[in-house]
Design a protein around this motif. Structure first.
Motif, PDB file in Angstrom:
ATOM      1  N   ALA A 260       4.391  10.162   6.239  1.00 49.68           N
ATOM      2  CA  ALA A 260       4.723  10.783   4.955  1.00 49.68           C
ATOM      3  C   ALA A 260       3.486  11.404   4.303  1.00 49.68           C
ATOM      4  O   ALA A 260       3.549  12.501   3.743  1.00 49.68           O
ATOM      5  CB  ALA A 260       5.341   9.742   4.024  1.00 49.68           C
ATOM      6  N   GLU A 261       2.340  10.734   4.407  1.00 47.29           N
ATOM      7  CA  GLU A 261       1.106  11.258   3.807  1.00 47.29           C
ATOM      8  C   GLU A 261       0.601  12.500   4.533  1.00 47.29           C
ATOM      9  O   GLU A 261       0.118  13.433   3.904  1.00 47.29           O
ATOM     10  CB  GLU A 261       0.026  10.175   3.797  1.00 47.29           C
ATOM     11  CG  GLU A 261       0.294   9.043   2.834  1.00 47.29           C
ATOM     12  CD  GLU A 261       0.307   9.495   1.387  1.00 47.29           C
ATOM     13  OE1 GLU A 261      -0.526  10.345   1.001  1.00 47.29           O
ATOM     14  OE2 GLU A 261       1.163   8.998   0.629  1.00 47.29           O
TER      15      GLU A 261
ATOM     16  N   MET B   4      -4.913  11.851   8.757  1.00 49.17           N
ATOM     17  CA  MET B   4      -4.548  10.665   7.992  1.00 49.17           C
ATOM     18  C   MET B   4      -4.520   9.474   8.943  1.00 49.17           C
ATOM     19  O   MET B   4      -4.212   9.627  10.118  1.00 49.17           O
ATOM     20  CB  MET B   4      -3.164  10.860   7.350  1.00 49.17           C
ATOM     21  CG  MET B   4      -2.684   9.717   6.520  1.00 49.17           C
ATOM     22  SD  MET B   4      -3.755   9.248   5.162  1.00 49.17           S
ATOM     23  CE  MET B   4      -3.794  10.731   4.205  1.00 49.17           C
TER      24      MET B   4
ATOM     25  N   LYS C 131       2.619  15.356   3.363  1.00 50.40           N
ATOM     26  CA  LYS C 131       2.206  15.832   2.038  1.00 50.40           C
ATOM     27  C   LYS C 131       0.993  16.754   2.145  1.00 50.40           C
ATOM     28  O   LYS C 131       0.923  17.797   1.499  1.00 50.40           O
ATOM     29  CB  LYS C 131       1.860  14.659   1.126  1.00 50.40           C
ATOM     30  CG  LYS C 131       3.039  13.924   0.580  1.00 50.40           C
ATOM     31  CD  LYS C 131       2.562  12.800  -0.327  1.00 50.40           C
ATOM     32  CE  LYS C 131       3.702  11.898  -0.738  1.00 50.40           C
ATOM     33  NZ  LYS C 131       3.223  10.748  -1.532  1.00 50.40           N
ATOM     34  N   LEU C 132       0.025  16.356   2.973  1.00 47.09           N
ATOM     35  CA  LEU C 132      -1.161  17.186   3.165  1.00 47.09           C
ATOM     36  C   LEU C 132      -0.801  18.528   3.792  1.00 47.09           C
ATOM     37  O   LEU C 132      -1.357  19.569   3.433  1.00 47.09           O
ATOM     38  CB  LEU C 132      -2.191  16.460   4.030  1.00 47.09           C
ATOM     39  CG  LEU C 132      -2.850  15.223   3.435  1.00 47.09           C
ATOM     40  CD1 LEU C 132      -3.711  14.525   4.482  1.00 47.09           C
ATOM     41  CD2 LEU C 132      -3.681  15.592   2.227  1.00 47.09           C
TER      42      LEU C 132
ATOM     43  N   GLU D 284      -4.119   4.821   8.960  1.00 42.52           N
ATOM     44  CA  GLU D 284      -3.830   3.603   8.212  1.00 42.52           C
ATOM     45  C   GLU D 284      -5.070   3.098   7.496  1.00 42.52           C
ATOM     46  O   GLU D 284      -4.970   2.444   6.472  1.00 42.52           O
ATOM     47  CB  GLU D 284      -3.314   2.516   9.143  1.00 42.52           C
ATOM     48  CG  GLU D 284      -1.893   2.725   9.609  1.00 42.52           C
ATOM     49  CD  GLU D 284      -1.411   1.561  10.431  1.00 42.52           C
ATOM     50  OE1 GLU D 284      -1.504   0.417   9.955  1.00 42.52           O
ATOM     51  OE2 GLU D 284      -0.957   1.808  11.550  1.00 42.52           O
TER      52      GLU D 284
ATOM     53  N   ARG E  93       3.865   0.819   7.741  1.00 42.36           N
ATOM     54  CA  ARG E  93       2.590   1.497   7.490  1.00 42.36           C
ATOM     55  C   ARG E  93       2.511   2.797   8.271  1.00 42.36           C
ATOM     56  O   ARG E  93       1.991   3.803   7.785  1.00 42.36           O
ATOM     57  CB  ARG E  93       1.425   0.576   7.844  1.00 42.36           C
ATOM     58  CG  ARG E  93       1.246  -0.571   6.884  1.00 42.36           C
ATOM     59  CD  ARG E  93      -0.079  -1.266   7.061  1.00 42.36           C
ATOM     60  NE  ARG E  93      -0.370  -1.667   8.428  1.00 42.36           N
ATOM     61  CZ  ARG E  93      -0.170  -2.879   8.926  1.00 42.36           C
ATOM     62  NH1 ARG E  93       0.322  -3.828   8.165  1.00 42.36           N
ATOM     63  NH2 ARG E  93      -0.485  -3.148  10.169  1.00 42.36           N
TER      64      ARG E  93
ATOM     65  N   GLY F   5       8.932  13.660   4.893  1.00 47.18           N
ATOM     66  CA  GLY F   5       7.979  14.307   4.010  1.00 47.18           C
ATOM     67  C   GLY F   5       8.114  15.819   3.954  1.00 47.18           C
ATOM     68  O   GLY F   5       7.461  16.468   3.158  1.00 47.18           O
TER      69      GLY F   5
ATOM     70  N   GLN G 283       4.375   5.408   6.484  1.00 45.21           N
ATOM     71  CA  GLN G 283       3.590   5.904   5.356  1.00 45.21           C
ATOM     72  C   GLN G 283       2.568   6.941   5.808  1.00 45.21           C
ATOM     73  O   GLN G 283       2.329   7.933   5.119  1.00 45.21           O
ATOM     74  CB  GLN G 283       2.868   4.758   4.651  1.00 45.21           C
ATOM     75  CG  GLN G 283       3.766   3.838   3.877  1.00 45.21           C
ATOM     76  CD  GLN G 283       2.995   2.656   3.306  1.00 45.21           C
ATOM     77  OE1 GLN G 283       1.840   2.437   3.627  1.00 45.21           O
ATOM     78  NE2 GLN G 283       3.660   1.900   2.444  1.00 45.21           N
ATOM     79  N   VAL G 284       1.968   6.709   6.972  1.00 44.59           N
ATOM     80  CA  VAL G 284       1.011   7.681   7.525  1.00 44.59           C
ATOM     81  C   VAL G 284       1.711   9.014   7.766  1.00 44.59           C
ATOM     82  O   VAL G 284       1.182  10.075   7.439  1.00 44.59           O
ATOM     83  CB  VAL G 284       0.367   7.147   8.829  1.00 44.59           C
ATOM     84  CG1 VAL G 284      -0.411   8.234   9.538  1.00 44.59           C
ATOM     85  CG2 VAL G 284      -0.529   5.969   8.532  1.00 44.59           C
TER      86      VAL G 284
ATOM     87  N   LEU H 145      -5.209   4.680   4.011  1.00 48.26           N
ATOM     88  CA  LEU H 145      -4.240   4.116   3.087  1.00 48.26           C
ATOM     89  C   LEU H 145      -4.674   2.709   2.688  1.00 48.26           C
ATOM     90  O   LEU H 145      -5.344   2.013   3.441  1.00 48.26           O
ATOM     91  CB  LEU H 145      -2.855   4.043   3.745  1.00 48.26           C
ATOM     92  CG  LEU H 145      -2.217   5.364   4.135  1.00 48.26           C
ATOM     93  CD1 LEU H 145      -0.924   5.104   4.871  1.00 48.26           C
ATOM     94  CD2 LEU H 145      -1.952   6.213   2.918  1.00 48.26           C
TER      95      LEU H 145
END
Length: 114
Positions: free
Chosen positions: A73-74, A51, A77-78, A53, A67, A110, A70-71, A56
């Protein structure tokens, strides 16, 4: 030692510590001037999830640290989707501060443990 040798030495020292936890994949973080990249790499060296930026949607109003969170957290999730819950955090040659720390915090929120 010149600057490149010092940078490489820090990276090797960090990788040795994460290599001690051999049964877990590692969450590797790379920070450039513009973006933050995170990937989960298994013991054999294959990338499981990645993942950045760039992937996103870039919100110009959000701060770089937000940001980066967010990376994290993503990528979590993966990882959870691929049934990975425990990783070893590999900060590479970067200090655990700022955007690198934000990626770690986002990954912990996450659901990843390290």
């Amino acid at each position: 030692m010149n600057d490149n040798q010092k940078r490489l030495h820090r990276q090797i020292r960090s990788r040795k510590k994460t290599a001690l936890v051999t049964d877990r994949p590692r969450l590797s973080v790379f920070r450039s001037n513009n973006y933050v990249y995170a990937q989960i790499i298994d013991v054999k060296g294959n990338t499981i999830a990645a993942m950045s930026e760039k992937v996103l949607k870039k919100d110009s109003k959000s701060a770089p640290i937000e940001r980066a969170k967010q990376v994290g957290a993503e990528i979590a999730k993966l990882a959870v989707a691929k049934k990975i819950k425990e990783v070893a955090f590999d900060k590479g040659r970067f200090a655990y501060h700022g955007r690198v720390k934000a990626v770690a915090e986002g990954a912990r929120e996450g659901g990843l443990q390290f």
